[in-house]
Motif scaffolding. Structure first.
Motif, mmCIF file in Angstrom:
data_model
loop_
_atom_site.group_PDB
_atom_site.id
_atom_site.type_symbol
_atom_site.label_atom_id
_atom_site.label_comp_id
_atom_site.label_asym_id
_atom_site.label_seq_id
_atom_site.Cartn_x
_atom_site.Cartn_y
_atom_site.Cartn_z
ATOM 1 N N LEU A 6 -57.326 55.679 23.357
ATOM 2 C CA LEU A 6 -57.915 54.453 23.910
ATOM 3 C C LEU A 6 -58.800 53.829 22.840
ATOM 4 O O LEU A 6 -59.806 54.420 22.438
ATOM 5 N N LYS A 7 -58.431 52.642 22.391
ATOM 6 C CA LYS A 7 -59.112 52.016 21.265
ATOM 7 C C LYS A 7 -59.956 50.835 21.731
ATOM 8 O O LYS A 7 -59.516 50.034 22.551
ATOM 9 N N PRO A 8 -61.171 50.717 21.206
ATOM 10 C CA PRO A 8 -62.005 49.560 21.546
ATOM 11 C C PRO A 8 -61.596 48.331 20.733
ATOM 12 O O PRO A 8 -61.112 48.451 19.596
ATOM 13 N N THR A 9 -61.775 47.177 21.295
ATOM 14 C CA THR A 9 -61.528 45.921 20.591
ATOM 15 C C THR A 9 -62.453 44.862 21.166
ATOM 16 O O THR A 9 -63.354 45.173 21.950
ATOM 17 N N THR A 10 -62.260 43.626 20.783
ATOM 18 C CA THR A 10 -63.120 42.529 21.240
ATOM 19 C C THR A 10 -62.260 41.359 21.680
ATOM 20 O O THR A 10 -61.067 41.288 21.395
ATOM 21 N N TYR A 11 -62.891 40.426 22.373
ATOM 22 C CA TYR A 11 -62.221 39.189 22.723
ATOM 23 C C TYR A 11 -62.204 38.261 21.506
ATOM 24 O O TYR A 11 -63.093 38.310 20.668
ATOM 25 N N GLY A 12 -61.185 37.423 21.427
ATOM 26 C CA GLY A 12 -61.186 36.421 20.375
ATOM 27 C C GLY A 12 -60.147 36.660 19.296
ATOM 28 O O GLY A 12 -59.311 37.573 19.364
ATOM 29 N N GLU A 13 -60.231 35.823 18.266
ATOM 30 C CA GLU A 13 -59.209 35.756 17.226
ATOM 31 C C GLU A 13 -59.081 37.037 16.427
ATOM 32 O O GLU A 13 -57.977 37.469 16.098
ATOM 33 N N SER A 14 -60.203 37.679 16.097
ATOM 34 C CA SER A 14 -60.157 38.875 15.255
ATOM 35 C C SER A 14 -60.055 40.159 16.075
ATOM 36 O O SER A 14 -60.082 41.254 15.502
ATOM 37 N N GLY A 15 -59.906 40.058 17.389
ATOM 38 C CA GLY A 15 -59.827 41.231 18.238
ATOM 39 C C GLY A 15 -58.471 41.363 18.918
ATOM 40 O O GLY A 15 -57.448 41.591 18.279
ATOM 41 N N ILE A 16 -58.477 41.175 20.230
ATOM 42 C CA ILE A 16 -57.253 41.380 21.009
ATOM 43 C C ILE A 16 -56.165 40.379 20.643
ATOM 44 O O ILE A 16 -54.973 40.693 20.724
ATOM 45 N N ARG A 17 -56.544 39.193 20.192
ATOM 46 C CA ARG A 17 -55.530 38.203 19.820
ATOM 47 C C ARG A 17 -54.702 38.671 18.637
ATOM 48 O O ARG A 17 -53.474 38.532 18.627
ATOM 49 N N GLU A 18 -55.354 39.234 17.651
ATOM 50 C CA GLU A 18 -54.643 39.736 16.477
ATOM 51 C C GLU A 18 -53.699 40.869 16.852
ATOM 52 O O GLU A 18 -52.577 40.970 16.332
ATOM 53 N N ILE A 19 -54.144 41.720 17.763
ATOM 54 C CA ILE A 19 -53.309 42.847 18.206
ATOM 55 C C ILE A 19 -52.070 42.342 18.936
ATOM 56 O O ILE A 19 -50.948 42.804 18.694
ATOM 57 N N LEU A 20 -52.252 41.382 19.840
ATOM 58 C CA LEU A 20 -51.130 40.853 20.614
ATOM 59 C C LEU A 20 -50.150 40.094 19.732
ATOM 60 O O LEU A 20 -48.930 40.148 19.953
ATOM 61 N N MET A 21 -50.638 39.380 18.739
ATOM 62 C CA MET A 21 -49.752 38.637 17.849
ATOM 63 C C MET A 21 -48.878 39.588 17.034
ATOM 64 O O MET A 21 -47.712 39.302 16.754
ATOM 65 N N LYS A 22 -49.430 40.727 16.646
ATOM 66 C CA LYS A 22 -48.632 41.720 15.925
ATOM 67 C C LYS A 22 -47.567 42.325 16.841
ATOM 68 O O LYS A 22 -46.447 42.610 16.387
ATOM 69 N N LYS A 23 -47.912 42.513 18.111
ATOM 70 C CA LYS A 23 -46.941 43.059 19.058
ATOM 71 C C LYS A 23 -45.832 42.047 19.356
ATOM 72 O O LYS A 23 -44.705 42.441 19.669
ATOM 73 N N ASN A 24 -46.152 40.762 19.269
ATOM 74 C CA ASN A 24 -45.203 39.717 19.649
ATOM 75 C C ASN A 24 -44.632 38.994 18.439
ATOM 76 O O ASN A 24 -44.184 37.852 18.543
ATOM 77 N N VAL A 25 -44.658 39.618 17.275
ATOM 78 C CA VAL A 25 -44.164 38.997 16.054
ATOM 79 C C VAL A 25 -42.676 38.675 16.219
ATOM 80 O O VAL A 25 -41.914 39.440 16.799
ATOM 81 N N GLY A 26 -42.265 37.551 15.721
ATOM 82 C CA GLY A 26 -40.888 37.087 15.874
ATOM 83 C C GLY A 26 -40.786 36.104 17.021
ATOM 84 O O GLY A 26 -40.439 34.933 16.823
ATOM 85 N N THR A 27 -41.100 36.559 18.202
ATOM 86 C CA THR A 27 -41.077 35.671 19.366
ATOM 87 C C THR A 27 -42.197 34.643 19.288
ATOM 88 O O THR A 27 -42.007 33.475 19.639
#
Length: 234
Positions: free
Chosen positions: A105-126
């Motif tokens: 279980l990893k901590p992160t933050t709201y916003g561009e440098s947090g969860i957004r960056e993680i989700l964009m890596k998961k959704n790369v291509g689409t």
């Protein structure tokens, strides 16, 4: 209309100054205001509220327990929203061995440098394909209806054929606030996530969150008893 009243008093040889009493009638002004209000009510287009459609799990039988959404372990990501703007996530399938793994279980933050960056890596291509469609829609090359249709084709292809589309489970705690949920839904739109669901915390999530943060408020009475009776590690 204005009305002027004149009072004259005679007598004697001296002429007194005339006194004027002025009264303004505002009745026509009220009528004019009502006409203007009526005019703007009929001529103004009311703003339509922008809403976001959420697909929540439903069942015809209220006593039937709905299983959590099924997703590929390689693309699944679970987000736990805690109190005081705390945010955690884990990827893949949760197992009992993961409960006391400090790195699962990893901590992160709201916003561009947090969860957004993680989700964009998961959704790369689409993500890139949907962004191109958004640019075309903004430029007027395609309308909203065509944009929705093309976006759905991209999402379905990523999920069914390429099998790369992430499935995001959003699990807010009771201590989380509504503003955080709004922020998280905004992140789904910004990162072009096509498959996500708001779900309740499972027992496994409760154990995972407890061992990570020490907060036992997410545990059921049965779980608290099990934790209290568990042998202590030396």
């Amino acid at each position: 209309m204005a009305e002027v009243q004149v009072n004259e008093k005679g007598g004697g040889k001296k002429t007194r100054q005339k006194k004027h009493s002025l009264r303004v009638d505002f009745t026509p002004m009220v009528d004019m205001n009502m006409l203007l209000i009526t005019f703007f009510m009929f001529c103004t287009t009311m703003l339509k509220p922008q809403v976001l459609n959420l697909s929540m799990p439903t069942t015809a039988d209220p006593n039937q327990i709905v299983d959590p959404i099924k997703a590929r372990e390689s693309t699944a990501i679970t987000i736990i929203m805690g109190a005081d703007n705390q945010l955690f996530y884990y990827e893949g399938k949760l197992t009992p061995e993961s409960y006391q793994d400090p790195e699962f279980l990893k901590p992160t933050t709201y916003g561009e440098s947090g969860i957004r960056e993680i989700l964009m890596k998961k959704n790369v291509g689409t993500y890139e394909q949907i962004q191109e469609l958004k640019i075309k829609r903004s430029a007027g090359e395609i309308d909203t209806k065509l944009f929705d249709s093309l976006s759905d084709i991209v999402q379905q292809r990523a999920n069914n054929e390429l099998k790369i589309a992430p499935t995001v489970l959003i699990k807010p705690l009771d201590a989380s606030v509504y503003a955080n949920m709004v922020d998280m839904l905004d992140e789904m739109l910004i990162t072009n996530i096509g498959f996500y669901q708001i779900a309740d915390l499972t027992e496994g999530d409760g154990y995972l969150y407890y061992y990570k943060t020490g907060d036992d408020s997410v545990l059921s009475p049965k779980q608290k008893q099990e934790v209290a009776n568990a042998p202590k590690k030396e």
